[in-house]
Design an enzyme around this catalytic site. Structure first.
Site, PDB file in Angstrom:
ATOM      1  N   LYS A 135      -1.504  10.703   0.222  1.00  0.00           N
ATOM      2  CA  LYS A 135      -1.025  10.108   1.488  1.00  0.00           C
ATOM      3  C   LYS A 135       0.342  10.651   1.907  1.00  0.00           C
ATOM      4  O   LYS A 135       0.611  10.809   3.097  1.00  0.00           O
ATOM      5  CB  LYS A 135      -0.963   8.578   1.378  1.00  0.00           C
ATOM      6  CG  LYS A 135      -2.342   7.927   1.315  1.00  0.00           C
ATOM      7  CD  LYS A 135      -2.227   6.416   1.313  1.00  0.00           C
ATOM      8  CE  LYS A 135      -3.587   5.777   1.079  1.00  0.00           C
ATOM      9  NZ  LYS A 135      -3.544   4.324   1.132  1.00  0.00           N
TER      10      LYS A 135
ATOM     11  N   ASN B 253      10.509  -6.337  -7.155  1.00  0.00           N
ATOM     12  CA  ASN B 253       9.844  -5.302  -7.940  1.00  0.00           C
ATOM     13  C   ASN B 253      10.371  -5.336  -9.374  1.00  0.00           C
ATOM     14  O   ASN B 253      11.506  -5.734  -9.626  1.00  0.00           O
ATOM     15  CB  ASN B 253      10.120  -3.923  -7.324  1.00  0.00           C
ATOM     16  CG  ASN B 253       9.215  -2.861  -7.899  1.00  0.00           C
ATOM     17  OD1 ASN B 253       8.005  -3.074  -8.013  1.00  0.00           O
ATOM     18  ND2 ASN B 253       9.767  -1.717  -8.264  1.00  0.00           N
TER      19      ASN B 253
ATOM     20  N   THR C 200      11.205  -2.891 -11.198  1.00  0.00           N
ATOM     21  CA  THR C 200      12.439  -2.092 -11.156  1.00  0.00           C
ATOM     22  C   THR C 200      13.152  -2.479  -9.859  1.00  0.00           C
ATOM     23  O   THR C 200      12.785  -2.004  -8.772  1.00  0.00           O
ATOM     24  CB  THR C 200      12.095  -0.583 -11.153  1.00  0.00           C
ATOM     25  OG1 THR C 200      11.144  -0.335 -12.189  1.00  0.00           O
ATOM     26  CG2 THR C 200      13.328   0.283 -11.354  1.00  0.00           C
TER      27      THR C 200
HETATM   28  P1  ATR Z   1       1.272   2.621  -5.440  1.00  0.00           P
HETATM   29  O1  ATR Z   1       1.273   3.799  -4.533  1.00  0.00           O
HETATM   30  O2  ATR Z   1      -0.096   2.123  -5.819  1.00  0.00           O
HETATM   31  O3  ATR Z   1       2.152   1.503  -4.949  1.00  0.00           O
HETATM   32  P2  ATR Z   1       3.313   3.430  -7.313  1.00  0.00           P
HETATM   33  O4  ATR Z   1       4.136   4.075  -6.256  1.00  0.00           O
HETATM   34  O5  ATR Z   1       3.165   4.100  -8.649  1.00  0.00           O
HETATM   35  O6  ATR Z   1       1.824   3.181  -6.842  1.00  0.00           O
HETATM   36  O7  ATR Z   1       3.866   1.945  -7.547  1.00  0.00           O
HETATM   37  C1  ATR Z   1       3.321   1.071  -8.465  1.00  0.00           C
HETATM   38  C2  ATR Z   1       3.969  -0.296  -8.282  1.00  0.00           C
HETATM   39  O8  ATR Z   1       3.394  -1.219  -9.198  1.00  0.00           O
HETATM   40  C3  ATR Z   1       5.459  -0.304  -8.553  1.00  0.00           C
HETATM   41  O9  ATR Z   1       6.044  -1.298  -7.739  1.00  0.00           O
HETATM   42  C4  ATR Z   1       5.499  -0.700 -10.033  1.00  0.00           C
HETATM   43  O10 ATR Z   1       6.724  -1.246 -10.474  1.00  0.00           O
HETATM   44  P3  ATR Z   1       7.911  -0.237 -10.989  1.00  0.00           P
HETATM   45  O11 ATR Z   1       8.494   0.346  -9.742  1.00  0.00           O
HETATM   46  O12 ATR Z   1       8.835  -1.125 -11.709  1.00  0.00           O
HETATM   47  O13 ATR Z   1       7.221   0.782 -11.861  1.00  0.00           O
HETATM   48  C5  ATR Z   1       4.433  -1.754 -10.036  1.00  0.00           C
HETATM   49  N1  ATR Z   1       3.840  -2.087 -11.331  1.00  0.00           N
HETATM   50  C6  ATR Z   1       2.947  -1.370 -12.033  1.00  0.00           C
HETATM   51  N2  ATR Z   1       2.574  -2.029 -13.156  1.00  0.00           N
HETATM   52  C7  ATR Z   1       3.252  -3.209 -13.149  1.00  0.00           C
HETATM   53  C8  ATR Z   1       3.289  -4.351 -14.029  1.00  0.00           C
HETATM   54  N3  ATR Z   1       2.558  -4.413 -15.144  1.00  0.00           N
HETATM   55  N4  ATR Z   1       4.098  -5.391 -13.684  1.00  0.00           N
HETATM   56  C9  ATR Z   1       4.832  -5.363 -12.552  1.00  0.00           C
HETATM   57  N5  ATR Z   1       4.844  -4.311 -11.687  1.00  0.00           N
HETATM   58  C10 ATR Z   1       4.060  -3.256 -11.984  1.00  0.00           C
END
Ligand code: ATR
Length: 284
Positions: A71, A156, A158
């Site tokens: 995307k 989030n 992070t």
């Molecule tokens: P996408 O395009 O699907 O949003 P991404 O850019 O990799 O994929 O983002 C994944 C999101 O899911 C992020 O907000 C991530 O949090 P971090 O920024 O802290 O990595 C979040 N995420 C993934 N696994 C998670 C979990 N087990 N608990 C909380 N947040 C999670």
């Protein structure tokens, strides 16, 4: 936008792509609205997305839906002709050619808005908690604010990424600042009307580590992910007292309907297609 090509050829492009439901959805929309078209799945190599897109349109292709992980690359390809929604999302899920120029839009946010309305939880005047700050979250921040929510709080795991997303939106649209805030998961506390999970946590079978007591009376917990069963986030929300829960299947059909409307100038009825897709998913 109507395509001049005689054999109206559309496709969804991604990698992986095997499990995409887009051909199923678009074929039902086409039957419903009397359009003759062909809709395929294209798996593009990770290192040649632009080449595959160029070849598709050179061969008379009319439109592409773009999915993970392309995307952002589609956004770059269409940067001369982007919709405001695509610009704010930093990502494109719908491509088409107009007078020899590639155009891009992002209909993910519209898909979410339509689904919230369908569920009786239109965002206007609502307090919304958005969990996640990746691409999925980024695509829906502006549409939710545009939909008139009273407050949108992005949290989030992070926290820094939530703050960056917050900054990105208010730097493009300063008047939105008063309704938008950001923090870490522990800053999610509040009484929310809608809590949206835009993290990929459900794919790993664990809900995000959110504090309890987030759900106001009548609140909706919405997971942008979907599956055969209620997602871990939906199960967590139900235990914590959410009044309604929903997965993202309606958003998927809604974004497809918005792409279909761009390409064919007619908006299909989402409800029967969503019903058919749910049945299909259950029997898979
Ligand atoms: P996408 O395009 O699907 O949003 P991404 O850019 O990799 O994929 O983002 C994944 C999101 O899911 C992020 O907000 C991530 O949090 P971090 O920024 O802290 O990595 C979040 N995420 C993934 N696994 C998670 C979990 N087990 N608990 C909380 N947040 C999670």
């Amino acid at each position: 936008m109507t395509c001049a090509s005689l054999s109206k050829h559309y496709a969804v492009i991604g990698n992986p792509i095997e499990h995409s439901r887009s051909p199923f959805i678009h074929e039902l929309f086409a039957q419903q609205t009397g359009q003759a078209l062909r809709y395929d799945k294209i798996k593009a190599p990770l290192d040649d997305f632009p080449g595959v897109v160029a070849a598709f349109f050179a061969e008379g292709g009319c439109g592409l839906n773009v999915t993970v992980p392309f995307k952002e690359a589609a956004f770059v390809l269409a940067q001369a002709h982007l919709s405001a929604r695509a610009t704010l999302a930093g990502a494109v899920n719908t491509l088409w050619m107009e007078q020899g120029q590639l155009h891009g839009c992002n209909t993910d946010g519209l898909g979410l808005l339509h689904d919230l309305e369908r569920l009786g939880h239109a965002p206007a005047n609502k307090k919304i908690l958005l969990v996640g700050a990746g691409g999925a979250a980024r695509g829906v921040v502006f549409p939710l604010l545009d939909g008139g929510c009273a407050q949108l709080h992005i949290v989030n795991r992070t926290a820094q990424r939530a703050h960056q997303l917050h900054q990105h939106v208010i730097s493009h649209m300063p008047p939105l600042a008063s309704r938008l805030s950001a923090g870490g998961l522990a800053d999610a506390a509040g009484s929310w009307d809608i809590v949206i999970n835009a993290t990929s946590s459900s794919l790993g079978q664990t809900p995000p580590d959110l504090p309890a007591g987030l759900y106001g009376p009548q609140a909706l917990a919405y997971d942008m992910v979907y599956g055969q069963q209620p997602t871990p986030f939906m199960q967590q929300a139900e235990k914590q007292g959410a009044h309604d829960t929903a997965d993202g299947l309606g958003m998927l059909v809604g974004q497809a309907a918005a792409s279909f409307a761009i390409w064919h100038g007619v908006t299909p009825n989402v409800e029967p297609v969503l019903h058919a897709l749910r049945q299909h998913l259950r029997s898979a």
